[in-house]
Scaffold this motif. Structure first.
Motif, PDB file in Angstrom:
ATOM      1  N   UNK A  89       0.806  -1.226   0.000  1.00 37.06           N
ATOM      2  CA  UNK A  89       0.000   0.000   0.000  1.00 37.06           C
ATOM      3  C   UNK A  89       0.843   1.282   0.000  1.00 37.06           C
ATOM      4  N   UNK A  90       2.033   1.231   0.586  1.00 35.37           N
ATOM      5  CA  UNK A  90       2.900   2.423   0.607  1.00 35.37           C
ATOM      6  C   UNK A  90       3.309   2.815  -0.815  1.00 35.37           C
ATOM      7  N   UNK A  91       3.579   1.833  -1.649  1.00 39.07           N
ATOM      8  CA  UNK A  91       3.964   2.126  -3.034  1.00 39.07           C
ATOM      9  C   UNK A  91       2.764   2.633  -3.822  1.00 39.07           C
ATOM     10  N   UNK A  92       1.612   2.020  -3.604  1.00 37.11           N
ATOM     11  CA  UNK A  92       0.389   2.459  -4.294  1.00 37.11           C
ATOM     12  C   UNK A  92       0.039   3.891  -3.894  1.00 37.11           C
ATOM     13  N   UNK A  93       0.202   4.231  -2.633  1.00 36.14           N
ATOM     14  CA  UNK A  93      -0.129   5.580  -2.170  1.00 36.14           C
ATOM     15  C   UNK A  93       0.717   6.644  -2.849  1.00 36.14           C
ATOM     16  N   UNK A  94       1.938   6.305  -3.219  1.00 34.74           N
ATOM     17  CA  UNK A  94       2.840   7.265  -3.850  1.00 34.74           C
ATOM     18  C   UNK A  94       2.702   7.266  -5.368  1.00 34.74           C
ATOM     19  N   UNK A  95       2.488   6.094  -5.966  1.00 29.36           N
ATOM     20  CA  UNK A  95       2.609   5.990  -7.424  1.00 29.36           C
ATOM     21  C   UNK A  95       1.386   5.417  -8.134  1.00 29.36           C
ATOM     22  N   UNK A  96       0.215   5.468  -7.533  1.00 30.04           N
ATOM     23  CA  UNK A  96      -0.962   4.819  -8.123  1.00 30.04           C
ATOM     24  C   UNK A  96      -1.242   5.238  -9.556  1.00 30.04           C
ATOM     25  N   UNK A  97      -1.269   6.519  -9.830  1.00 27.26           N
ATOM     26  CA  UNK A  97      -1.578   6.974 -11.192  1.00 27.26           C
ATOM     27  C   UNK A  97      -0.455   6.627 -12.164  1.00 27.26           C
ATOM     28  N   UNK A  98       0.761   6.685 -11.672  1.00 31.23           N
ATOM     29  CA  UNK A  98       1.915   6.359 -12.503  1.00 31.23           C
ATOM     30  C   UNK A  98       1.902   4.884 -12.900  1.00 31.23           C
ATOM     31  N   UNK A  99       1.569   4.026 -11.947  1.00 29.24           N
ATOM     32  CA  UNK A  99       1.512   2.584 -12.215  1.00 29.24           C
ATOM     33  C   UNK A  99       0.431   2.278 -13.243  1.00 29.24           C
ATOM     34  N   UNK A 100      -0.747   2.858 -13.057  1.00 24.75           N
ATOM     35  CA  UNK A 100      -1.838   2.603 -13.996  1.00 24.75           C
ATOM     36  C   UNK A 100      -1.537   3.173 -15.381  1.00 24.75           C
TER      37      UNK A 100
END
Length: 108
Positions: A28-39
């Motif tokens: 969740x820590x990575x998703x919180x920082x980079x969610x839009x970038x990952x998608x």
């Protein structure tokens, strides 16, 4: 096919839903920082995939692999390093050289 994986992904409202629908583990820590970038990166990778003749289970497997790959990009480095959005790409692009101002009185 209204119940297919692409349809379900299109209805997802959060990055976490993509991970859950595709069965990809995440921090969740990575998703919180980079969610839009990952998608965004997932979308870039999916654009290179040929899914037209694939079955729904094949599409789901490709989507899962692509999401895992996109997620791994941001586990290994930051959104600033990856630069998937135009604004971040332009932040490091060479700036055009400004012309020097020459006063008319100095011209001979």
């Amino acid at each position: 096919m209204a119940s297919g994986i692409l349809f379900r992904l299109s209805k997802a409202a959060a990055a976490e839903e993509f991970f859950e629908l595709l069965g990809v583990k995440y921090d969740p820590k990575i998703i919180n920082v980079a969610r839009l970038h990952i998608l965004r990166r997932m979308g870039q990778y999916l654009a290179a995939e040929e899914l037209t003749a694939a079955t729904d289970s094949e599409v789901a497997e490709r989507c899962k692999a692509v999401l895992e790959r996109a997620y791994a990009d941001f586990v290994a480095s930051s959104p600033i390093d990856q630069r998937v959005f135009k604004v971040l790409k332009e932040a490091v692009a060479p700036r055009p050289k400004k012309e020097s101002l020459v006063q008319l009185g100095r011209l001979k």
